[in-house]
Write a protein that holds these residues in place. Sequence first.
Motif, PDB file in Angstrom:
ATOM      1  N   ALA A   1      27.874 -36.514  90.322  1.00 44.33           N
ATOM      2  CA  ALA A   1      26.846 -37.518  90.630  1.00 44.33           C
ATOM      3  C   ALA A   1      25.460 -36.962  90.283  1.00 44.33           C
ATOM      4  O   ALA A   1      25.187 -35.780  90.518  1.00 44.33           O
ATOM      5  CB  ALA A   1      26.900 -37.865  92.116  1.00 44.33           C
ATOM      6  N   ALA A   2      24.626 -37.837  89.720  1.00 46.21           N
ATOM      7  CA  ALA A   2      23.265 -37.398  89.335  1.00 46.21           C
ATOM      8  C   ALA A   2      22.468 -37.045  90.587  1.00 46.21           C
ATOM      9  O   ALA A   2      22.590 -37.692  91.623  1.00 46.21           O
ATOM     10  CB  ALA A   2      22.576 -38.513  88.575  1.00 46.21           C
ATOM     11  N   GLN A   3      21.661 -36.007  90.473  1.00 50.16           N
ATOM     12  CA  GLN A   3      20.831 -35.586  91.610  1.00 50.16           C
ATOM     13  C   GLN A   3      19.359 -35.798  91.285  1.00 50.16           C
ATOM     14  O   GLN A   3      18.974 -35.857  90.124  1.00 50.16           O
ATOM     15  CB  GLN A   3      21.054 -34.104  91.886  1.00 50.16           C
ATOM     16  N   VAL A   4      18.572 -35.859  92.343  1.00 54.03           N
ATOM     17  CA  VAL A   4      17.119 -35.981  92.166  1.00 54.03           C
ATOM     18  C   VAL A   4      16.587 -34.634  91.655  1.00 54.03           C
ATOM     19  O   VAL A   4      16.886 -33.593  92.245  1.00 54.03           O
ATOM     20  CB  VAL A   4      16.474 -36.325  93.531  1.00 54.03           C
ATOM     21  N   PRO A   5      15.809 -34.623  90.563  1.00 46.49           N
ATOM     22  CA  PRO A   5      15.277 -33.349  90.075  1.00 46.49           C
ATOM     23  C   PRO A   5      14.338 -32.701  91.092  1.00 46.49           C
ATOM     24  O   PRO A   5      13.617 -33.409  91.794  1.00 46.49           O
ATOM     25  CB  PRO A   5      14.497 -33.735  88.818  1.00 46.49           C
ATOM     26  N   TRP A   6      14.364 -31.399  91.161  1.00 49.64           N
ATOM     27  CA  TRP A   6      13.405 -30.720  92.054  1.00 49.64           C
ATOM     28  C   TRP A   6      12.987 -29.385  91.480  1.00 49.64           C
ATOM     29  O   TRP A   6      13.641 -28.827  90.618  1.00 49.64           O
ATOM     30  CB  TRP A   6      13.944 -30.598  93.481  1.00 49.64           C
ATOM     31  N   PHE A   7      11.894 -28.869  92.006  1.00 52.47           N
ATOM     32  CA  PHE A   7      11.235 -27.690  91.455  1.00 52.47           C
ATOM     33  C   PHE A   7      10.437 -27.042  92.581  1.00 52.47           C
ATOM     34  O   PHE A   7      10.128 -27.687  93.572  1.00 52.47           O
ATOM     35  CB  PHE A   7      10.266 -28.148  90.349  1.00 52.47           C
ATOM     36  N   TRP A   8      10.116 -25.774  92.442  1.00 56.42           N
ATOM     37  CA  TRP A   8       9.264 -25.140  93.454  1.00 56.42           C
ATOM     38  C   TRP A   8       8.316 -24.152  92.786  1.00 56.42           C
ATOM     39  O   TRP A   8       8.525 -23.748  91.653  1.00 56.42           O
ATOM     40  CB  TRP A   8      10.119 -24.434  94.510  1.00 56.42           C
ATOM     41  N   SER A   9       7.268 -23.791  93.545  1.00 62.67           N
ATOM     42  CA  SER A   9       6.353 -22.743  93.079  1.00 62.67           C
ATOM     43  C   SER A   9       5.849 -21.997  94.308  1.00 62.67           C
ATOM     44  O   SER A   9       5.519 -22.621  95.322  1.00 62.67           O
ATOM     45  CB  SER A   9       5.178 -23.375  92.325  1.00 62.67           C
ATOM     46  N   ASP A  10       5.805 -20.672  94.219  1.00 60.45           N
ATOM     47  CA  ASP A  10       5.289 -19.857  95.328  1.00 60.45           C
ATOM     48  C   ASP A  10       3.966 -19.238  94.902  1.00 60.45           C
ATOM     49  O   ASP A  10       3.916 -18.521  93.897  1.00 60.45           O
ATOM     50  CB  ASP A  10       6.264 -18.716  95.663  1.00 60.45           C
ATOM     51  N   GLN A  11       2.929 -19.501  95.668  1.00 54.83           N
ATOM     52  CA  GLN A  11       1.616 -18.878  95.413  1.00 54.83           C
ATOM     53  C   GLN A  11       1.050 -18.443  96.765  1.00 54.83           C
ATOM     54  O   GLN A  11       0.952 -19.266  97.680  1.00 54.83           O
ATOM     55  CB  GLN A  11       0.690 -19.875  94.715  1.00 54.83           C
ATOM     56  N   TYR A  12       0.729 -17.157  96.931  1.00 53.15           N
ATOM     57  CA  TYR A  12       0.294 -16.596  98.224  1.00 53.15           C
ATOM     58  C   TYR A  12       1.364 -16.922  99.279  1.00 53.15           C
ATOM     59  O   TYR A  12       2.551 -16.759  98.997  1.00 53.15           O
ATOM     60  CB  TYR A  12      -1.103 -17.126  98.624  1.00 53.15           C
TER      61      TYR A  12
END
Length: 403
Positions: free
Chosen positions: A312-323
């Motif tokens: 099943a297709a999933q919702v795209p997601w992404f992350w970024s860590d800063q400080y």
Amino acid sequence: MPVANSLVVVGAGQAAAQLVASLSQDGYAGEVTLIGDEPHLPYQRPPLSKKVLTGELTPDRLSVKPAAFYDKIGTRLRLDARVERIDRATKEVTLSDGSRIGFTTLVLATGSRARTLPLQGTGRTATFVLRSIADVAALRAQFAPGKALVVIGGGYIGLELAAVAVKQELEVTVLEQAPRVMARGVGPVVSRFYERLHHEEGVRLCMGSVVHGVEDGCVVCAGSEHRADLVLIGAGAVPNAELARESGLATENGIVVDAECRTSDPVIYAIGDCATQHHPLVGRRLRLESVHNALEQARIASASICGKPAPAAQVPWFWSDQYDVKLQMAGLSDGYDQAVVRGDPDRGRSFAVFYLRDGVLIAVDAVNRLPEFMMSKQLIAGRARIDPARLGDESIAVKDLKG
Ligand SMILES: Cc1cc2nc3c(=O)[nH]c(=O)nc-3n(C[C@H](O)[C@H](O)[C@H](O)COP(=O)(O)OP(=O)(O)OC[C@H]3O[C@@H](n4cnc5c(N)ncnc54)[C@H](O)[C@@H]3O)c2cc1C
């Protein structure tokens, strides 16, 4: 000559590692060979601009799977080996040492590479990109308190690097040609927040800066100059699609694939950063550069190769860590007509922005807000209609927003 059911994967990165694991789970019965031009087992790149750069994590901890895993599932590894050519008529790939490997199915998982800029006269100022273990090793060797670092490009990678460098007491300047940072990925409210965050931490941000060149000891822009002992070019990534294009496959800012990740040749697939695919959430073709996309396309291609139903297709997601700030993004905010802010982006370091189109939640940018991120992923997947006034009302608990 290709043997019956012999599958070759070109590129040994995040997508390739997931593909061979999924093929094993899906019961693929043929030979699998994984060819990668780096000397390492497939590894995770996100920590390169985060904990590897700070020194909290060593590169040997980045492998997606240990070598024994590939042995166990019967995948042959050819590392430090580059595929130079695909011959679709004879169904063979040619490696840089001249050897050839036949295939019945080919998967291109060649990823993307850091975009470089035609900067004249780099002189004695060292210029870097940040894409691989080798890049981060070269960059870290130059880090020292008091050195002037100029980052060209205010995207995720440039800003993650700026955050680490300023904590290590380098003098950091970020030059961004757009009017706001991370403009390709987040909405204006979130960009403004990150500009404040970096300013508070001591990074100098210069918007609207068009770089003309790097000279000895400085980066020259239209109307300004910035002292630089070292320069990082964080100007985005270019898909490694040349191999596909030269073999006559359809390409357009990436290798064009269908819903099953097949290229214009039905026995050749492409997955991960190198592939561009129609996305049902936005109704157009997109090339996503994220771990989630690499893993999802690997599972889809494996299912197709093994004749299984697509996951099943999933919702795209992404992350970024800063400080101390974790940004988590889900969905795609293209074409939103309303942005609702929960929390105060002008104070502190915790809030969320919800993006709606015709009353339907389509995306979220969550800054140190895990509950909002998790809830939004479900609501976006369900194309939920949600009252904007409730979304923005902090007196309503996140768990009650769904109702
Ligand atoms: C510094 C950095 C930080 C990141 N941070 C995040 C993050 O926080 N969150 C997130 O979701 N994503 C992040 N990403 C993006 C994420 O790492 C990529 O989307 C992901 O690695 C894509 O996987 P891939 O397998 O498509 O490509 P890659 O992991 O790039 O692997 C492709 C491999 O193929 C090799 N190759 C190319 N051509 C050939 C050839 N002809 N022959 C043999 N081998 C070849 C390449 O050298 C490479 O090793 C980050 C990326 C970088 C560089």
